[in-house]
Design an enzyme around this catalytic site. Sequence first.
Site, PDB file in Angstrom:
ATOM      1  CB  ALA A 111      -0.910  -0.013   1.217  1.00 11.34           C
ATOM      2  CE1 TYR A 140       8.854  -2.150   1.653  1.00 14.66           C
ATOM      3  CE2 TYR A 140       6.805  -0.914   1.920  1.00 14.66           C
ATOM      4  CZ  TYR A 140       7.484  -2.118   1.876  1.00 14.66           C
ATOM      5  OH  TYR A 140       6.795  -3.287   2.074  1.00 14.66           O
TER       6      TYR A 140
HETATM    7  P1  NAD Z   1      10.124  -9.888   6.454  1.00 11.30           P
HETATM    8  O1  NAD Z   1      11.144  -8.833   6.709  1.00 11.30           O
HETATM    9  O2  NAD Z   1       9.648 -10.693   7.594  1.00 11.30           O
HETATM   10  O3  NAD Z   1      10.626 -10.882   5.317  1.00 11.30           O
HETATM   11  C1  NAD Z   1      11.395 -10.478   4.217  1.00 11.30           C
HETATM   12  C2  NAD Z   1      12.587 -11.406   4.125  1.00 11.30           C
HETATM   13  O4  NAD Z   1      13.351 -11.059   2.954  1.00 11.30           O
HETATM   14  C3  NAD Z   1      13.537 -11.300   5.318  1.00 11.30           C
HETATM   15  O5  NAD Z   1      13.633 -12.516   6.001  1.00 11.30           O
HETATM   16  C4  NAD Z   1      14.865 -10.867   4.702  1.00 11.30           C
HETATM   17  O6  NAD Z   1      15.992 -11.464   5.313  1.00 11.30           O
HETATM   18  C5  NAD Z   1      14.701 -11.342   3.265  1.00 11.30           C
HETATM   19  N1  NAD Z   1      15.614 -10.634   2.379  1.00 11.30           N
HETATM   20  C6  NAD Z   1      15.898  -9.306   2.354  1.00 11.30           C
HETATM   21  N2  NAD Z   1      16.818  -9.048   1.437  1.00 11.30           N
HETATM   22  C7  NAD Z   1      17.140 -10.238   0.850  1.00 11.30           C
HETATM   23  C8  NAD Z   1      18.052 -10.621  -0.158  1.00 11.30           C
HETATM   24  N3  NAD Z   1      18.841  -9.717  -0.757  1.00 11.30           N
HETATM   25  N4  NAD Z   1      18.138 -11.928  -0.496  1.00 11.30           N
HETATM   26  C9  NAD Z   1      17.366 -12.854   0.127  1.00 11.30           C
HETATM   27  N5  NAD Z   1      16.493 -12.554   1.100  1.00 11.30           N
HETATM   28  C10 NAD Z   1      16.369 -11.253   1.455  1.00 11.30           C
HETATM   29  O7  NAD Z   1       8.901  -9.143   5.714  1.00 11.30           O
HETATM   30  P2  NAD Z   1       7.426  -9.652   5.426  1.00 11.30           P
HETATM   31  O8  NAD Z   1       6.525  -8.898   6.317  1.00 11.30           O
HETATM   32  O9  NAD Z   1       7.356 -11.125   5.423  1.00 11.30           O
HETATM   33  O10 NAD Z   1       7.221  -9.089   3.943  1.00 11.30           O
HETATM   34  C11 NAD Z   1       7.271  -9.906   2.780  1.00 11.30           C
HETATM   35  C12 NAD Z   1       6.959  -9.070   1.553  1.00 11.30           C
HETATM   36  O11 NAD Z   1       5.684  -8.438   1.707  1.00 11.30           O
HETATM   37  C13 NAD Z   1       7.958  -7.942   1.300  1.00 11.30           C
HETATM   38  O12 NAD Z   1       8.110  -7.754  -0.088  1.00 11.30           O
HETATM   39  C14 NAD Z   1       7.265  -6.735   1.877  1.00 11.30           C
HETATM   40  O13 NAD Z   1       7.705  -5.529   1.303  1.00 11.30           O
HETATM   41  C15 NAD Z   1       5.810  -7.025   1.538  1.00 11.30           C
HETATM   42  N6  NAD Z   1       4.859  -6.318   2.412  1.00 11.30           N
HETATM   43  C16 NAD Z   1       4.731  -6.668   3.729  1.00 11.30           C
HETATM   44  C17 NAD Z   1       3.830  -5.989   4.523  1.00 11.30           C
HETATM   45  C18 NAD Z   1       3.639  -6.344   5.973  1.00 11.30           C
HETATM   46  O14 NAD Z   1       2.798  -5.714   6.644  1.00 11.30           O
HETATM   47  N7  NAD Z   1       4.350  -7.300   6.532  1.00 11.30           N
HETATM   48  C19 NAD Z   1       3.060  -4.933   3.995  1.00 11.30           C
HETATM   49  C20 NAD Z   1       3.239  -4.596   2.660  1.00 11.30           C
HETATM   50  C21 NAD Z   1       4.127  -5.307   1.860  1.00 11.30           C
END
Ligand code: NAD
Length: 347
Positions: A133, A163
């Site tokens: 979002a 972001y």
């Molecule tokens: P999270 O931080 O728990 O998980 C993301 C994972 O990606 C982490 O474990 C991190 O180590 C890994 N990562 C980062 N860079 C990396 C790289 N270069 N190579 C390999 N792994 C890498 O986040 P999440 O909440 O599980 O989010 C997952 C996706 O959903 C992301 O794209 C995030 O932007 C999107 N998102 C999440 C939310 C939320 O509320 N959690 C909201 C909007 C969008």
Amino acid sequence: METKRLVEKDPVLKKDDLIVITGGGGFIAGNLALYFKKKGFTNLRTVDKKPLYEWYLQVPGVESLCLDLSEEANCQRVCEGAVEVYNLAADMGGMGFIERFRIECLRSILINTHMVEAAYKAGARRYFYSSSACAYNTDLQQDPNVRALKETDAYPAMAERGYGWEKLVSEMFCQEYWHERGMKTAIARFHNVYGPFGTWDGGREKAPAALCRKVIQALDTGKNDITIWGDGHQTRSFMYIDDCVKGIDMIMHSDALIATPINLGSSELVSINDLLSKVEKIAGTKLKRNYDLNAPRGVAGRTSDNTFIQKMLGWEPNTTLDKGLAATYKWIKVQYDNRKQGKRVVE
Ligand code: NAD
């Protein structure tokens, strides 16, 4: 002028077809791997740059690789043989993280750029991208009495600095891999996701987890007050993790949604003050509230307009905050107690 592609029907997805999930050591991807495992898929590959002992969830029987996906060669390695690819790897966190580390957030562009190309070269049938979002125009989010954000509100673009722009450009990559090259891509714009096996301490956590932890801590230390970031009037909606993984599955497999960004979020709007009241009710307490007006607070208000997802899928995330928060509070309390007893926990 753009010509419309014909959508050919997929062969049936077999239980032993290879499904690749990136960001597997993180919150949503870990839960997604568990979801597919429970659905009977036997050939799952998860990838994360974190060392294995830092993964929130390691699902038994699932291949877990530690690789940095900002490197092209690693993306090619993980996509080998993939039938479906779910890209959830990103450097991200709550408001405190994304306002402070914009360069890290922008760098996630490397992950999607290499992953989508590697998936295409490997002949993957479908590719999922986790947008946010934060891709929406921030000018529309200056009032706590928000108008819910609908899919067309991303343009004209004025995304969240760092972001949000990364998400918007990565979405565009996914759209063009369908239009120019014919790989079926899916793009979900997640609104705040919360639930067990997510970040709950350390600076990357989001409001529901942060408030649960602060309440648990206040009760534990007997210090009966709590600090809230901002004035507490900022509003948000929060989606429970079970709805998130179900929505990912539905969006990925909808032919009508190929290369079409869609909201995946709850439409239950709550102010941060009311969110805290809900957590206090679960904990059976009432704390004195202090407001840190200098802390990061993000946009004034944000929620998901679910008209489009309802129309396309006949469904929207529907776990109530009361139900989801109760489960989350319980899980964080166990982590908190374990940490206190010196046991190793993942934060
Ligand atoms: P999270 O931080 O728990 O998980 C993301 C994972 O990606 C982490 O474990 C991190 O180590 C890994 N990562 C980062 N860079 C990396 C790289 N270069 N190579 C390999 N792994 C890498 O986040 P999440 O909440 O599980 O989010 C997952 C996706 O959903 C992301 O794209 C995030 O932007 C999107 N998102 C999440 C939310 C939320 O509320 N959690 C909201 C909007 C969008």
